[in-house]
Scaffold this motif. Structure first.
Motif, short mmCIF file in Angstrom:
data_model
loop_
_atom_site.label_atom_id
_atom_site.label_comp_id
_atom_site.label_asym_id
_atom_site.label_seq_id
_atom_site.Cartn_x
_atom_site.Cartn_y
_atom_site.Cartn_z
N LYS A 415 12.46 99.98 61.40
CA LYS A 415 12.49 98.56 61.31
C LYS A 415 11.14 98.22 60.36
N ALA A 416 10.01 99.12 60.49
CA ALA A 416 8.78 98.63 59.89
C ALA A 416 9.30 98.89 58.30
N GLU A 418 12.14 98.89 56.61
CA GLU A 418 12.98 97.78 56.26
C GLU A 418 12.24 96.33 56.04
N ALA A 419 11.16 96.18 56.88
CA ALA A 419 10.47 94.94 56.78
C ALA A 419 9.84 94.76 55.84
N SER A 422 12.35 94.29 52.63
CA SER A 422 12.94 93.07 52.43
C SER A 422 12.26 91.98 53.08
N GLY A 423 11.07 91.81 53.59
CA GLY A 423 10.61 90.94 54.28
C GLY A 423 11.17 90.46 55.59
N GLY A 424 12.12 91.44 56.05
CA GLY A 424 12.70 90.94 57.39
C GLY A 424 13.54 90.15 57.59
N LEU A 425 14.43 90.32 58.52
CA LEU A 425 15.54 89.45 58.97
C LEU A 425 15.43 88.60 60.08
N ASN A 426 15.76 87.29 59.78
CA ASN A 426 15.48 86.40 60.91
C ASN A 426 16.35 86.42 61.91
N LYS A 430 19.82 88.80 61.97
CA LYS A 430 19.94 90.07 62.35
C LYS A 430 21.18 89.95 63.17
N LYS A 461 19.35 94.94 53.47
CA LYS A 461 18.22 94.78 52.82
C LYS A 461 18.01 93.66 51.92
#
Length: 538
Positions: A415-416, A418-419, A422-426, A430, A461
């Protein structure tokens, strides 16, 4: 500093608890076999000495976690290794649980990671010569390559009438997780003939050994079969329609009339240069100094487009354009009528199947060894914590105590990463992707599963693709539904081991393909050479 020390002590404590748990497993009578790979496998596992199996096995630590396993260390290799059990496991005695972990640390594009539960050596094999022909009872585990994306469960069962061993494949098996995390695969064989397939402790498939709908082919054969000695009568007419014998070709039907004719109304455009060629010798072309006519032939200047033709409507011989022939009818055929002698499509009569049998419980062969025999294009495949047990609770406790902590650490690290990319999914994104991944796991998607999962991985991503992802999945599912309704029967995709068997043939054909390629290149060179063209008015 204190925080770092605290983490180190927590890891030591976790390892200590795990060690205690493993000791309890060994002491439990419900555990028939357990391999943690905490120690090197040399001397306990036997590497095949067959020539084709040149992949190197290593005792290695999992990436990002202090736990060792059996590692596939090289790409594009065949691997084979086997472990003989201290005590033979009888599958006819109550519940039997087969469970192990595998992690694709570099992903899995093309390769297998399944286990083979082998019959006793009296069946005709020895550990040092373990290969794909060694007789097994059950093959279980993930396999992914091309259109193949499945968790195999295959029972090799002996027909009590013919004494032939037949592979019975699980229909619509679950797909392989597409990430780089450790996953635990579990198969539960119950006394009532029920089989459960679990991934990470979640039930993915529930079937019955004796059901005609769950295995291909089914364990219990058909009561009747087509008579192999039955022959179609010589006067049997299978034609539903026949040409009308009384029909005659009309007198005005001209079969020789061409499809196209010259357009008589076409006129040559004004200014057409009949006497000018489309190409002329390049006035600036010069004969090379090293050109020898006796050796190289008579030198000819290279051609260029005739500049006079650029201003005129055309050059060279003018010809009328072609048009459809209104008199064209083509070859005459008599119209079709119902065949008065039609008897339908012939098929042989059914006779009792000499190999038919009935049973209340499969005639399981005992398990005397566990083997890994695979062909893979990927490296960094890590096997760990292989278990055979007689209690589902023991396997569940193991997953909770040993697998889950490792999986959680890997998941957080993923998760770290991928964040960071991509800046992370809201939250909403998700939720949508979680739903799409579940939809992609629907069994009837078949060979489309791998494509859908690959697309979802890329889209996850790039959160801005979420709308496109939803629309694409809907289109794919709708297409597959239409194919199921109107399409035909599909063939079972081959395993990666079967793909490997065909690779030699593919290599042999590559030389022919190369020759064809060279011929095409020569043709392309000829096609690019200047040529004279005949223009037609359009």
């Amino acid at each position: 500093m204190e925080e770092r020390n605290r983490r180190i002590w927590m890891q030591y404590a976790l390892l200590l608890l795990t060690g205690c748990f493993i000791s309890q497993l060994y002491a439990s009578s419900d555990v028939k076999f357990y391999e943690s790979f905490d120690k090197a496998f040399d001397g306990r596992w036997i590497v095949s000495e067959k020539e084709d199996y040149n992949g190197v096995w290593k005792h290695a630590k999992s990436e990002g976690y202090d736990d060792h396993g059996l590692l596939v260390s090289e790409k594009a290799r065949k691997y084979a290794i086997v472990k003989e059990l201290d005590d033979v496991v009888d599958l006819k005695d109550g519940t039997v649980v087969l469970q192990y972990e595998v992690r694709f640390q570099e992903g899995l594009e093309c390769g297998g990671a399944y286990l083979k539960y082998l019959r006793p050596q009296e069946a005709g094999w020895i550990p040092k010569e373990f290969n794909n022909e060694s007789p097994y009872t059950i093959m279980f585990g993930p396999d992914r390559c091309g259109s193949t994306n499945k968790v195999h469960f295959i029972l090799k069962h002996k027909n009590p009438k013919s004494w032939e061993y037949i592979e019975h494949h699980l229909k619509f098996p679950p797909s392989v997780p597409s990430d780089k995390l450790t996953h635990v695969y579990t198969a539960v064989l119950k006394p009532d003939n029920e089989v459960l397939i679990l991934i990470d402790g979640e039930e993915k498939k529930k079937v019955n050994f004796l059901s005609n709908d769950d295995f291909e082919p089914s364990l219990i054969p058909a009561k009747t079969i087509p008579d192999p000695d039955d022959k179609k009568p010589e006067d049997w007419d299978e034609r539903a329609k026949i040409p009308d014998p009384d029909a005659k070709k009309p007198d005005d039907w001209d079969e020789d009339a061409p499809m196209e004719i010259e357009d008589e109304d076409a006129e040559k455009p004004a200014g057409w240069l009949d006497d000018e060629p489309e190409e002329i010798d390049d006035p600036e072309g010069t004969k090379p100094e090293d050109w020898v006519d006796e050796e190289d032939g008579e030198w000819e200047a290279p051609k260029i487009d005739n500049p006079k033709c650029e201003e005129a409507p055309g050059c060279g011989e003018w010809k009328r354009s072609m048009k459809s022939n209104p008199a064209y009818k083509g070859k005459w055929h008599a119209p079709l009528i119902d065949n008065p002698n039609y008897k339908g499509v012939w098929k042989p009569r059914d006779i009792p199947n000499p190999n038919y049998f009935e049973l209340d419980r499969p005639n399981f062969e005992p398990i005397a060894a566990i083997g890994i025999e695979i062909w893979t294009m990927q490296d960094s495949i890590l096997f760990d914590n292989i278990m055979i047990a007689s209690d589902e609770k023991v396997a569940e406790t193991y997953r909770t105590t040993t697998w889950k902590p490792k999986f959680d650490v890997e998941k957080e690290k993923q998760k770290a990463e991928e964040a960071a990319i991509s800046g992370g999914l809201n939250g909403f994104q998700k939720m949508v992707f979680d739903l799409l991944f579940k939809v992609a796991d629907i069994p009837f998607l078949g060979e489309h599963k791998s494509k859908v999962l690959d697309f979802l991985e890329k889209a996850e991503k790039q959160p801005n693709l979420i709308v496109g992802a939803v629309i694409s999945i809907i289109i794919i599912i709708f297409t597959v539904v239409l194919m199921l309704i109107f399409g035909g029967k599909k063939q079972q995709p081959a395993t990666t081991t079967e793909v490997a068997k065909k690779s030699d043939g593919a290599e042999a054909s590559s030389s022919n393909s190369q020759g064809d390629t060279e011929k095409k290149e020569e043709q392309n060179e000829d096609a690019t050479a200047p040529r004279r063209r005949v223009r037609r008015e359009n």
